[in-house]
Design an enzyme around this catalytic site. Structure first.
Site, PDB file in Angstrom:
ATOM      1  N   GLY A 156       0.842  -1.195   0.000  1.00  0.00           N
ATOM      2  CA  GLY A 156       0.000   0.000   0.000  1.00  0.00           C
ATOM      3  C   GLY A 156       0.873   1.238   0.000  1.00  0.00           C
ATOM      4  O   GLY A 156       2.089   1.156   0.184  1.00  0.00           O
ATOM      5  N   SER A 214       6.025  -2.065  -1.930  1.00  0.00           N
ATOM      6  CA  SER A 214       6.027  -2.935  -3.122  1.00  0.00           C
ATOM      7  C   SER A 214       5.075  -2.396  -4.190  1.00  0.00           C
ATOM      8  O   SER A 214       4.030  -2.976  -4.440  1.00  0.00           O
ATOM      9  CB  SER A 214       5.723  -4.392  -2.776  1.00  0.00           C
ATOM     10  OG  SER A 214       4.631  -4.556  -1.919  1.00  0.00           O
TER      11      SER A 214
END
Length: 189
Positions: free
Chosen positions: A13, A87
């Site tokens: 996120g 990520s």
């Protein structure tokens, strides 16, 4: 002796979405229930294991490759590994899933950009908007919204306790909390 079954809870996120807060709260609940767990926080790892890396596309990929390998090793030892890492790209999360293998749970910590900016105590978003931080995820750098996460938590719609309960329920339903004694499993849920 039963085989050791760990799991990797890969939280993705935007910065400020609540990954670290949720990771710590989940870890505390699991520890209270007697479950071996550990948090791999992206910011913490950037100060140690990955201190030699910058924020180029190649460095981000290497950062996440290292985190995934550490997570896989800890999973093999029976830990619930909670990786709180941005990520930002689909390929990063796909690589992590391939490295970890079975027992990889992708969790999208979903909060709108304006909420993340409002939570930003370090002022990183404001600096990125002024052009002081190049390739900042969500502003001048990409964030690919997960298409099929195993679970999504909207941190602007649920309390921290509700988010932890949702994650624990998902882990239990997927069979990752089955080794807990009954009293401890009830405490976790």
């Amino acid at each position: 002796m039963s085989p050791i079954h760990g799991v990797v809870v890969w939280m993705t996120g935007l910065s400020g979405a609540g990954k670290s807060t949720l990771a710590i709260a989940l870890h505390e609940r699991l520890a209270a229930a007697g479950q071996r767990s550990i948090v791999l926080d992206g910011d913490v790892l950037r100060r140690g294991l990955n201190a030699d890396l910058g924020y180029t596309r190649a460095d981000r990929a290497e950062n996440l490759r290292r985190v995934a390998h550490v997570a896989a090793l800890l999973k093999q030892e029976g830990f619930v590994v909670i990786a709180a890492v941005i990520s930002p790209e689909h390929q990063h999360r796909r690589m992590a899933r391939e490295i970890v293998g079975d027992g990889f749970i992708e969790v999208f910590i979903n909060a709108p950009l304006h909420v993340c900016e409002a939570r930003d105590v370090k002022g990183l978003y404001a600096r990125a908007r002024r052009g002081e931080i190049p390739d900042f995820t969500g502003i001048s750098g990409p964030f690919d919204v997960p298409l099929t996460p195993d679970i999504a938590i909207k941190t602007d719609h649920v309390s921290l306790d509700e988010a932890v309960a949702n994650l624990l329920a998902h882990l239990a339903a997927a069979g990752h909390l089955h080794d807990l004694p009954t009293e401890a499993a009830n405490l976790a849920l």
